[in-house]
Scaffold this active site. Structure first.
Site, PDB file in Angstrom:
ATOM      1  CE  LYS A 200      -3.735   2.186   2.518  1.00  0.00           C
ATOM      2  NZ  LYS A 200      -4.692   2.104   3.601  1.00  0.00           N
ATOM      3  CD  GLU A 206       9.287  -6.136   6.786  1.00  0.00           C
ATOM      4  OE1 GLU A 206       9.067  -5.012   6.254  1.00  0.00           O
ATOM      5  OE2 GLU A 206       9.064  -6.375   7.982  1.00  0.00           O
ATOM      6  N   GLY A 260      -4.789  -2.068   4.733  1.00  0.00           N
ATOM      7  CA  GLY A 260      -4.056  -3.213   4.181  1.00  0.00           C
ATOM      8  C   GLY A 260      -4.687  -4.549   4.540  1.00  0.00           C
ATOM      9  NE  ARG A 261      -6.330  -3.980  10.807  1.00  0.00           N
ATOM     10  CZ  ARG A 261      -5.745  -2.803  10.944  1.00  0.00           C
ATOM     11  NH1 ARG A 261      -4.614  -2.539  10.333  1.00  0.00           N
ATOM     12  NH2 ARG A 261      -6.293  -1.852  11.706  1.00  0.00           N
ATOM     13  CD  GLU A 346      -1.725  -4.471  11.400  1.00  0.00           C
ATOM     14  OE1 GLU A 346      -0.583  -4.961  11.490  1.00  0.00           O
ATOM     15  OE2 GLU A 346      -2.225  -4.146  10.319  1.00  0.00           O
ATOM     16  CG  HIS A 377      -4.202 -36.091  17.256  1.00  0.00           C
ATOM     17  ND1 HIS A 377      -4.430 -37.305  17.887  1.00  0.00           N
ATOM     18  CD2 HIS A 377      -5.173 -35.957  16.329  1.00  0.00           C
ATOM     19  CE1 HIS A 377      -5.485 -37.881  17.328  1.00  0.00           C
ATOM     20  NE2 HIS A 377      -5.961 -37.078  16.378  1.00  0.00           N
ATOM     21  CE  LYS A 505       5.672  -1.039   9.593  1.00  0.00           C
ATOM     22  NZ  LYS A 505       4.742  -0.352   8.715  1.00  0.00           N
TER      23      LYS A 505
HETATM   24  O1  F6P Z   1       2.356  -4.263   9.855  1.00  0.00           O
HETATM   25  C1  F6P Z   1       1.926  -2.997   9.572  1.00  0.00           C
HETATM   26  C2  F6P Z   1       1.392  -2.853   8.186  1.00  0.00           C
HETATM   27  O2  F6P Z   1       1.224  -1.492   7.958  1.00  0.00           O
HETATM   28  C3  F6P Z   1       0.097  -3.601   7.924  1.00  0.00           C
HETATM   29  O3  F6P Z   1      -1.021  -2.945   8.388  1.00  0.00           O
HETATM   30  C4  F6P Z   1       0.148  -3.759   6.457  1.00  0.00           C
HETATM   31  O4  F6P Z   1      -0.777  -4.705   6.025  1.00  0.00           O
HETATM   32  C5  F6P Z   1       1.588  -4.151   6.270  1.00  0.00           C
HETATM   33  O5  F6P Z   1       2.294  -3.366   7.208  1.00  0.00           O
HETATM   34  C6  F6P Z   1       2.157  -3.956   4.894  1.00  0.00           C
HETATM   35  O6  F6P Z   1       2.112  -2.612   4.494  1.00  0.00           O
HETATM   36  P1  F6P Z   1       2.259  -2.213   2.978  1.00  0.00           P
HETATM   37  O7  F6P Z   1       1.141  -2.815   2.208  1.00  0.00           O
HETATM   38  O8  F6P Z   1       2.219  -0.714   2.976  1.00  0.00           O
HETATM   39  O9  F6P Z   1       3.588  -2.717   2.479  1.00  0.00           O
END
Ligand code: F6P
Length: 536
Positions: A200, A206, A260-261, A346, A377, A505
């Site tokens: 987003k 990452e 995002g979620r 979250e 189990h 972060k």
């Molecule tokens: O973990 C925090 C967060 O902002 C989430 O809410 C989001 O889904 C994720 O990082 C990834 O963010 P982006 O889509 O901006 O890379």
């Protein structure tokens, strides 16, 4: 203020619920079923292919009515209207919350209809081989690079609906763990691999790191700098996408008003559309829309997400549960618990209310789980005989997908059997007479019987779905989204921001400079020593 600011503890219903709790904790589920022959009338709801039974909770009709009063006093219905009307209910980020518009077919905004057309065309062009690799080959593998909401929803759904998939293989890289990325890439052919970069913000460490790794891999293995037809991107940050070198036609929208979620219903779901074909993706959205309409229109007492949210609040705020287990009886739903960990925790893992004050009541639970029967189990021992109260959601399907009825009967006998066992338990009388009937000595019975007692009285919800289809799966996930919303409204918190993930972060990016330069700054002794050990 967009959402109301009502402290739930100050409502009349909350006080009465506390009294109610003092009466109910003296009762067992067995007593309640014996006393009330109408439990299923008021503690179950059916919507199309989904039957939800929440009667195995320690609750009676009076308490249920008080919970409905709590929802009314906290103005849940008006808040639902504000959600769907696009009011700025995500106040700390000054945004509307309109992921429901991504699956609205009745009155979708133009931009969203256009996005859908683009997803449809792009996914079918990849599936049919119209979009080709830089060496003119048809793509066989698609890798989604994203993390959190840009990974968990699509990954879960591609896995959940893989019965409906075509011949393309979909992979997911999320963590900034080069070993994992390399492990996936080593089995892929660069000539036939396509990457979807989902972020987003397009600033997430990452994702950007993995996107660069993928680009280098394609460039180095194909020995060309012309690799733009191996990549598309989905983001709100168009400048950053362009800088990365994505072809303009391969850029997909995301919106500020979709967190995002909650984003897999739009372009973020491209990997789902590629895996299942657009028609199935659309059925998944239609399922979610059915749940949206139900949530908007049904009265509180017959509204599935509202009822389940109230039951969850009852279990945590009044009976003291601190966690909730999600147990799907289908391997396809393997990733559902981890998906819900993000969307639920979250969203509602907050402790400051909508007036800026620290709350003095419990908010969201720890969400965990795994697939039945595997988990029977593994951790079910603790649920049956441990010291924690763990309300469980059991999700099952009436019909198997491949028609293997023999296995399915066994699976579903466990599904129903576990809920029955959790509720009824097994008292010492039953244990002793069973041991006696097996000819076990009095002395042995005296020694061992107490370990075989199950207290029972453990709450569970049963969510029974006809068949796992794109549509029913869409309904299920939208149901959980609306439970999150309802609980956030009642707990008087902001469910749609996520400030709590920022600090880590920021620190990681500062520490990266120190790790790379080898110049360790001033930290506490433990942090310093860890940084030093990395160098050795
Ligand atoms: O973990 C925090 C967060 O902002 C989430 O809410 C989001 O889904 C994720 O990082 C990834 O963010 P982006 O889509 O901006 O890379």
């Amino acid at each position: 203020m967009a959402l109301h600011n009502i402290n739930p503890k100050k409502t009349k219903a909350w006080k009465k619920l506390e009294d109610s709790k003092n009466l109910l904790i003296k009762k067992t589920l067995k007593d309640l079923f014996n006393q009330e022959d109408n439990r299923l009338d008021y503690l179950s709801v059916e919507l199309e292919n989904i039957y939800v039974d929440f009667s195995k909770n320690i609750i009676d009709e009076n308490t249920f009515n008080l919970l409905l009063d709590l929802a009314s006093e906290c103005k849940v219905e008006d808040s639902i209207k504000k959600l769907f009307d696009g009011e700025l209910i995500n106040e700390t980020e000054k945004r509307a919350v309109l992921h429901t518009s991504l699956r609205n077919f009745k009155s979708a905004p133009d931009s969203i209809s256009k996005d859908r057309k683009k997803i449809e065309k792009f996914s079918s062009d990849i599936i049919n081989g119209k979009i080709k690799s830089s060496t003119g080959k048809r793509f066989t593998d698609v890798v989604n690079i994203g993390i959190g909401g840009s990974d968990l929803g699509p990954k879960m759904t591609v896995e959940a609906l893989k019965f409906y998939k075509n011949n393309l293989n979909i992979h997911f890289i999320s963590n900034v763990d080069g070993d994992h990325a390399n492990d996936i890439l080593k089995n892929l052919n660069p000539e036939t691999t396509f990457f979807i970069i989902v972020s987003k913000t397009f600033t997430t460490q990452e994702t950007l790191s993995n996107a660069v790794l993928a680009k280098n891999w394609i460039e180095n293995t194909l020995k060309t700098k012309k690799v733009d037809n191996h990549f598309c991107a989905i983001s709100t940050n168009i400048d950053a996408i362009e800088k990365f070198g994505i072809n303009k036609d391969y850029v997909f929208n995301m919106y500020d008003f979709v967190g995002g979620r909650f984003s897999m219903w739009g372009s973020v779901g491209l990997s789902i559309a590629i895996s299942l074909g657009y028609k199935n993706f659309e059925k998944f959205l239609i399922g979610a829309e059915i749940m949206d309409t139900h949530f908007k229109e049904m009265p509180l007492n017959k509204n599935i997400p509202i009822c389940l949210a109230l039951i969850s609040i009852w279990n945590s705020n009044f009976l003291g549960a601190q966690n909730q287990a999600i147990i799907p009886y289908s391997e396809y739903l393997n990733f559902l618990p981890s998906y819900l960990q993000q969307s639920v925790m979250e969203s509602n893992g907050k402790s400051v209310d909508r007036s800026g004050k620290k709350v003095d009541y419990s908010t969201e639970n720890i969400i965990w789980g795994g697939t039945g029967t595997n988990v029977q189990h593994a951790f079910f021992q603790l649920i049956h005989q441990g010291t924690k109260l763990i309300p469980c959601d059991f999700i099952g399907f009436k019909k198997p997908l491949y028609g293997n009825q023999d296995s399915h009967n066994k699976l579903m006998s466990n599904y129903i059997g576990q809920m029955e066992a959790l509720m009824h338990g097994k008292d010492s009388g039953e244990v002793i007479s069973e041991m006696k009937s097996k000819g076990i000595s009095e002395e042995e019975i005296k020694k061992i019987s107490r370990y075989k007692v199950f207290e029972g009285n453990k709450p569970s919800n049963s969510i029974l779905i006809n068949r796992l289809t794109p549509e029913t799966f869409g309904m299920l996930i939208a149901m959980y989204e609306h439970i999150i919303f309802t609980k956030g409204v009642i707990w008087n918190i902001f469910s749609f921001d996520q400030w709590g993930v920022e600090l880590g972060k920021v620190l990681a990016s500062k520490l990266l400079t120190e790790i790379e330069s080898g110049k360790i700054k001033n930290h506490d002794d433990s942090t310093k020593s860890l940084l030093k050990k990395l160098k050795n």
